[in-house]
Each structure stands twice: as structure tokens, then as C-alpha cells.
Design an enzyme around this catalytic site. Sequence first.
Site, PDB file in Angstrom:
ATOM      1  N   HIS A   2      -2.791   8.216   6.155  1.00  0.00           N
ATOM      2  CA  HIS A   2      -1.714   9.027   5.564  1.00  0.00           C
ATOM      3  C   HIS A   2      -2.287  10.306   4.954  1.00  0.00           C
ATOM      4  O   HIS A   2      -1.654  11.362   5.016  1.00  0.00           O
ATOM      5  CB  HIS A   2      -0.983   8.247   4.454  1.00  0.00           C
ATOM      6  N   GLY A  54       0.860  -1.190   0.000  1.00  0.00           N
ATOM      7  CA  GLY A  54       0.000   0.000   0.000  1.00  0.00           C
ATOM      8  C   GLY A  54       0.887   1.228   0.000  1.00  0.00           C
ATOM      9  O   GLY A  54       1.989   1.195   0.546  1.00  0.00           O
ATOM     10  N   CYS A  93       5.162   0.088   7.448  1.00  0.00           N
ATOM     11  CA  CYS A  93       4.936   1.213   6.531  1.00  0.00           C
ATOM     12  C   CYS A  93       6.261   1.578   5.857  1.00  0.00           C
ATOM     13  O   CYS A  93       7.287   1.677   6.543  1.00  0.00           O
ATOM     14  CB  CYS A  93       4.409   2.407   7.324  1.00  0.00           C
ATOM     15  N   LEU A  94       6.217   1.796   4.567  1.00  0.00           N
ATOM     16  CA  LEU A  94       7.454   2.129   3.844  1.00  0.00           C
ATOM     17  C   LEU A  94       8.051   3.448   4.335  1.00  0.00           C
ATOM     18  O   LEU A  94       9.229   3.700   4.152  1.00  0.00           O
ATOM     19  CB  LEU A  94       7.180   2.200   2.335  1.00  0.00           C
ATOM     20  N   HIS A 135      -5.165   2.185   6.939  1.00  0.00           N
ATOM     21  CA  HIS A 135      -3.767   2.628   7.115  1.00  0.00           C
ATOM     22  C   HIS A 135      -3.430   3.709   6.095  1.00  0.00           C
ATOM     23  O   HIS A 135      -2.888   4.769   6.436  1.00  0.00           O
ATOM     24  CB  HIS A 135      -2.820   1.427   6.953  1.00  0.00           C
ATOM     25  N   GLU A 136      -3.784   3.460   4.822  1.00  0.00           N
ATOM     26  CA  GLU A 136      -3.431   4.420   3.760  1.00  0.00           C
ATOM     27  C   GLU A 136      -4.249   5.701   3.870  1.00  0.00           C
ATOM     28  O   GLU A 136      -3.744   6.797   3.618  1.00  0.00           O
ATOM     29  CB  GLU A 136      -3.599   3.775   2.373  1.00  0.00           C
ATOM     30  N   GLN A 145       3.532   9.895   0.555  1.00  0.00           N
ATOM     31  CA  GLN A 145       4.778   9.155   0.819  1.00  0.00           C
ATOM     32  C   GLN A 145       5.814   9.369  -0.295  1.00  0.00           C
ATOM     33  O   GLN A 145       7.002   9.113  -0.099  1.00  0.00           O
ATOM     34  CB  GLN A 145       4.497   7.666   0.993  1.00  0.00           C
TER      35      GLN A 145
HETATM   36  C1  Y12 Z   1      13.061  -3.304   5.899  1.00  0.00           C
HETATM   37  C2  Y12 Z   1      11.699  -2.777   5.691  1.00  0.00           C
HETATM   38  O1  Y12 Z   1      11.389  -1.612   5.796  1.00  0.00           O
HETATM   39  O2  Y12 Z   1      10.747  -3.737   5.385  1.00  0.00           O
HETATM   40  C3  Y12 Z   1       9.504  -3.302   4.985  1.00  0.00           C
HETATM   41  C4  Y12 Z   1       8.577  -2.662   5.824  1.00  0.00           C
HETATM   42  C5  Y12 Z   1       7.283  -2.359   5.343  1.00  0.00           C
HETATM   43  C6  Y12 Z   1       6.960  -2.716   4.035  1.00  0.00           C
HETATM   44  C7  Y12 Z   1       5.627  -2.447   3.450  1.00  0.00           C
HETATM   45  C8  Y12 Z   1       4.638  -1.938   4.171  1.00  0.00           C
HETATM   46  C9  Y12 Z   1       3.345  -1.627   3.483  1.00  0.00           C
HETATM   47  O3  Y12 Z   1       3.192  -1.825   2.301  1.00  0.00           O
HETATM   48  N1  Y12 Z   1       2.369  -1.110   4.276  1.00  0.00           N
HETATM   49  C10 Y12 Z   1       1.107  -0.727   3.713  1.00  0.00           C
HETATM   50  C11 Y12 Z   1       0.101  -0.536   4.822  1.00  0.00           C
HETATM   51  C12 Y12 Z   1      -0.373  -1.839   5.352  1.00  0.00           C
HETATM   52  C13 Y12 Z   1       0.114  -2.311   6.550  1.00  0.00           C
HETATM   53  C14 Y12 Z   1      -0.366  -3.510   7.070  1.00  0.00           C
HETATM   54  C15 Y12 Z   1      -1.317  -4.244   6.374  1.00  0.00           C
HETATM   55  C16 Y12 Z   1      -1.803  -3.767   5.172  1.00  0.00           C
HETATM   56  C17 Y12 Z   1      -1.308  -2.571   4.636  1.00  0.00           C
HETATM   57  C18 Y12 Z   1       7.889  -3.329   3.186  1.00  0.00           C
HETATM   58  C19 Y12 Z   1       9.173  -3.572   3.672  1.00  0.00           C
HETATM   59  O4  Y12 Z   1      10.133  -4.025   2.855  1.00  0.00           O
HETATM   60  C20 Y12 Z   1      10.399  -5.386   2.860  1.00  0.00           C
HETATM   61  C21 Y12 Z   1      11.580  -5.813   2.048  1.00  0.00           C
HETATM   62  O5  Y12 Z   1       9.659  -6.136   3.480  1.00  0.00           O
HETATM   63 CO    CO Z   2       2.078   3.635   5.513  1.00  0.00          CO
END
Ligand code: Y12
Ligand code: CO
Length: 176
Positions: A141, A45, A95-96, A137-138, A50
Site C-alpha cells: 500500500h 492490517g 483488504c478493507l 500486503h501493507e 487507506q
Molecule cells: C465485507 C468485507 O469487506 O469484509 C472484509 C474484508 C476484508 C477485511 C480485512 C482485511 C484486512 O485486514 N487485510 C489486511 C491485509 C491482510 C490480508 C491477508 C492476511 C493478512 C493481512 C475485513 C472485512 O470485514 C469483515 C466484516 O470481515
Molecule cells: Co489492504
Amino acid sequence: MIREIITYPDRRLFMRSNEVESFDSELHKLLDDMYETMIAKNGIGLAAIQVAVPLRALIINLPDEEGKQHKEDLLELINPVIIESKGTQIYTEGCLSVPEYYEDVERAEWVRVEYQDRFGNKKSLETDGLLAVAVQHEMDHLDGHLFIEKLPYLKRKKFEKEWKKKRTAKKSGVKV
Ligand SMILES: CC(=O)Oc1ccc(/C=C/C(=O)NCCc2ccccc2)cc1OC(C)=O
Ligand SMILES: [Co+2]
């Protein structure tokens, strides 16, 4: 193109984003860039703020049972509004814009959302489970809220301690 993702504590993440007025090619380019960026960073997401664009636009692309993301499942919500929500659920969110930090967050189990698609057509979506978590969550933001603001006091303190430790370690070049 892949854009830079701004991360905590960048002040722009705490701004309220503005309504999308024109559903033009510039908006479409932004949405396409957000998709490329989100996929490149392993996200599921992403909200426009962001990538430093204060517009009320977000994208969500949940993986299937095998953990693979398919572009045909991509959701683009513009000017979304939660009309109704029910129940509660807890999910470990990341969260990124808050890299390497994951925490349990409580949110509504089911939501009904009204929004516009990339052409400005009014749509409505009812969903629960992980997609409901992602939508909430989004959408936070868009109002300048990060999931770490929803943590109970002690977990928030834990986050700030960990974050400072990582930051000082990075400054001194020590890999934590
Ligand atoms: C090292 C690091 O930062 O790891 C990460 C952390 C978060 C994310 C992505 C988070 C994300 O897309 N969140 C969207 C919101 C959301 C949160 C929970 C459930 C639904 C939607 C990706 C990562 O990268 C890797 C390689 O896993
Ligand atoms: Co986020």
C-alpha cells in the site's frame, strides 16, 4: 476517531506515500485513529493511505488462536524496508479498501524488516507465515499497490467483471 476508508478505484490508493519525518503528536493521533478505524471495520492490517494520508506508516494486529485481537500485539511500522525475504507462500487475502473480494496471493514466506516505531527508534523484525503476509500486503500500500494487481490475468478479469456488476447493481439500487 474513526476515519473514512478510501476504496478501489480511488486514485489515491495508487500513490506512493511519503517518508515520515516528524514523530510528533500528530503522527501518534493518526496511528491511534488508524487503530480505532481498523478494529471498527474488522481489519487486521491498515496502511495510512487507506485513510487518505500518504505517509509510510502501517499497523497490524493479528488475532490469537481464538480469533481475538489484543492491543498489546499491535505492530506499528513506520518507514519500513524489507531487508531480506525467503521462500514463497499462498494466502487468501482481503483488504478493507477492496471490500467483499478475496483472492489467493503468492508472497515471500519469511521477511526481515527494518522500521521505526512511533517515537522514531530504529527497530528490526523477522517473521514468517501470516504476519509476513500482512507486512508485505501493507507495505505494498505504501508504494500504491493493491493485492488485486498481483493476480494472474484471468483472476484480475474475474475481479473487474464482479466489481462492475456490483457497482451497476448498487447504482440501480438492486441488492446483489
Ligand atoms: C465485507 C468485507 O469487506 O469484509 C472484509 C474484508 C476484508 C477485511 C480485512 C482485511 C484486512 O485486514 N487485510 C489486511 C491485509 C491482510 C490480508 C491477508 C492476511 C493478512 C493481512 C475485513 C472485512 O470485514 C469483515 C466484516 O470481515
Ligand atoms: Co489492504
